[in-house]
Design an enzyme around this catalytic site. Structure first.
Site, short mmCIF file in Angstrom:
data_model
loop_
_atom_site.label_atom_id
_atom_site.label_comp_id
_atom_site.label_asym_id
_atom_site.label_seq_id
_atom_site.Cartn_x
_atom_site.Cartn_y
_atom_site.Cartn_z
N THR A 348 -9.95 118.76 15.77
CA THR A 348 -9.69 117.42 15.23
C THR A 348 -8.28 117.41 14.66
OG1 THR A 348 -12.02 117.28 14.55
CG2 THR A 348 -10.53 115.72 13.54
N GLY A 430 -12.26 120.48 10.78
CA GLY A 430 -13.07 121.67 10.98
C GLY A 430 -14.48 121.41 11.44
N GLY A 431 -14.72 120.34 12.21
CA GLY A 431 -16.02 120.10 12.80
C GLY A 431 -17.13 120.07 11.77
#
Length: 525
Positions: A348, A430-431
């Site tokens: 991201t 960071g998902g």
């Protein structure tokens, strides 16, 4: 103040405007837009679009975004949902009939309609000053002339290159190879797409030649995507959610993002006095890990398209948090919750901008996994996200794949407000880590009184399914103690996330910090 004898970076201080993001070219472009008379929204969009050229493995025009922002002179925080939907003909039954239990990551079944471009065009029109032509010009120039590949980008490119398939290999490899650090990457196809959007707005992307390029590529691979799916894409205004921790209000974007999970996690952690613990000790890591397991279990069961679930307010309920906190054994790890049936990721980009009138923008933008689905449109090289892998195939689940539905999203922008005043836009890429990252960020600031840059630099830990991931900043003694408490320790090769933040101080000075885990920086003037 940091120890000036040791390597590190200081906070950036300025008075007129500031940007913090994961690539310096994007930060510089954002400041250039401010200098041209643009506001924070203009600058954030210009920088974000450029990040799709600087970090194509992370984001691009085929992805989604979420935005939190306030208008100049206001402390009301607004939310915009720029996430796309599954094709109208998508069916979970069809995938279950093939014997699948999850949505395949690198297939057209995982490709949802891109929502970010519609959101950017809407925000430029309703909140910006300059208009699309000026906002998109820097990204057009860099897409044509090229961008030298930065070190962290090269690392991620190497890790994700195997995902690239078909035309994507032609567009995102150079002579069939992953680019080296410093090698120049160009994307003339995307430059042309941006030129058309600058001239004709969102319809240039969602209809005509550009949309047909994406649709033809997907349908040739068996996708159910139609021209109506693209033309009907529309961002939506939302009402933010919030919760307080030590007098500071954490403001999150509502579902279908996972921001509510961060608020629940903080409400659980309120039942433990973290401030008396060693900030880098096993006790703190353990309590946070146990709270994470509980909060994420709730996320996995209830976070979905808001049109299909009404449980988000439960995440704000202090009684529910108290009951969950009571399940935590301070000395022993509990078994992990059932593994996710929907995919998670670490890829991201995030950008935050504050302008001289103190409009603040917190914007996060992604194509989900590294290089998304690995599918790029033939002519223009638009990488398609695989955000549809965020759906579950579990029958009856609120996040079950269905036509026209938005999947659960891991990407979340954040803002902090104190005494009803906007004090800090921030994000932690960071998902799945992001809700934990938001809570740890706020805990570092309040429980341990760390400086802004030190708050970002500090080692991270994450209870990720059946393992407890630690960054290498933790000592062997801490790792051993956590193992003895029942945690399955894993030291991850890839750092956990990447944060960016701008504090708006009471005296009006802007204070920026940027994560050394990425290539970027904070810049101000």
């Amino acid at each position: 103040m940091r120890d000036l004898h040791k390597p590190g970076r200081s906070e950036v201080l300025a008075t007129e405007g500031m940007c913090a993001t994961s690539h310096p070219l994007a930060a510089k472009v954002a400041l250039d837009i401010l200098a041209q008379g643009g506001n924070a929204m203009d600058a954030a969009i210009a920088g974000a679009v450029l990040l799709g050229i600087c970090e194509p493995q992370m984001t691009g025009l085929g992805g989604d975004c979420f935005v939190l922002f306030n208008r100049a002179g206001e402390d009301k925080i607004r939310a915009l949902n720029g996430s796309g939907r599954a094709p109208s003909m998508a069916q979970a039954d069809a995938l279950r009939a093939k014997g699948l239990s999850t949505v395949p990551l690198n297939s057209p079944d995982a490709v949802t309609i891109p929502g970010a471009v519609d959101a950017f065009c809407y925000l430029a029109d309703t909140e910006g000053n300059l208009g699309l032509e000026a906002i998109l010009q820097p990204a057009i120039r860099y897409a044509e002339q090229g961008v030298p590949v930065a070190p962290r980008v090269a690392f991620d490119w190497q890790n994700g290159a195997a995902t690239l398939q078909g035309a994507a290999r032609d567009h995102y490899l150079i002579n069939g190879k992953v680019p080296d650090i410093g090698q120049v990457f160009r994307s003339p196809g995307q430059a042309e797409v941006l030129r058309q959007i600058a001239r004709r707005g969102r319809d240039a992307f969602y209809s005509g030649d550009i949309a047909q390029d994406m649709i033809s590529t997907l349908t040739a691979m068996g996708g159910a995507h139609t021209a109506d799916d693209f033309q009907n894409t529309k961002c939506t205004e939302s009402t933010p959610m919030s919760g307080k921790y030590h007098g500071i209000e954490l403001v999150e974007h509502p579902p279908n993002g996972q921001g509510a999970t961060a608020i629940l996690l903080l409400n659980i952690l309120k039942h433990f006095d973290l401030s008396r613990m060693d900030p880098l000790g096993a006790e703190r890591v353990h309590i946070e890990a146990e709270a994470t397991k509980l909060a994420y279990d709730a996320r996995n069961r209830f976070i979905a398209d808001p049109d299909h679930t009404a449980r988000a307010e439960r995440f704000l309920d202090p009684e529910a948090a108290a009951k969950l906190a009571a399940l935590i054994d301070p000395k022993r790890a509990m078994p992990a919750a059932a593994p996710l049936t929907e995919a998670i990721h670490k890829d991201t980009v995030y950008i935050t901008v504050v302008d001289q009138n103190r409009m603040a923008v917190s914007l996060i933008y992604s194509i989900f996994h590294g290089f998304g689905s690995g599918i790029a449109s033939e002519k223009y090289g638009i990488l398609m996200q695989n955000r549809g892998a965020g759906f579950t195939l579990q029958p009856g689940h609120p996040n079950e794949l269905s036509g026209g539905k938005r999947p659960m999203h891991t990407i979340i922008p954040g803002m902090l407000r104190q005494n009803d005043r906007v004090m800090m836009p921030f994000g932690v890429m960071g998902g799945a880590y992001q809700p934990t990252g938001h809570t740890r960020f706020l805990s570092n600031l309040t429980d341990f009184d760390l400086g802004l840059q030190e708050t970002i630099n500090a080692p991270r830990a994450f209870a990720d399914g059946s393992v407890l991931k630690l960054e290498r900043g933790y000592s062997d003694a801490v790792s051993k103690q956590l193992s003895e408490m029942g945690h399955n320790i894993q030291f991850s090769e890839t750092p956990l996330g990447g944060a960016q933040a701008i504090r708006i101080r009471d005296d009006g000075v802007l204070e920026g910090a940027s994560d050394p885990r990425k290539d970027g920086c904070a810049l101000g003037y």
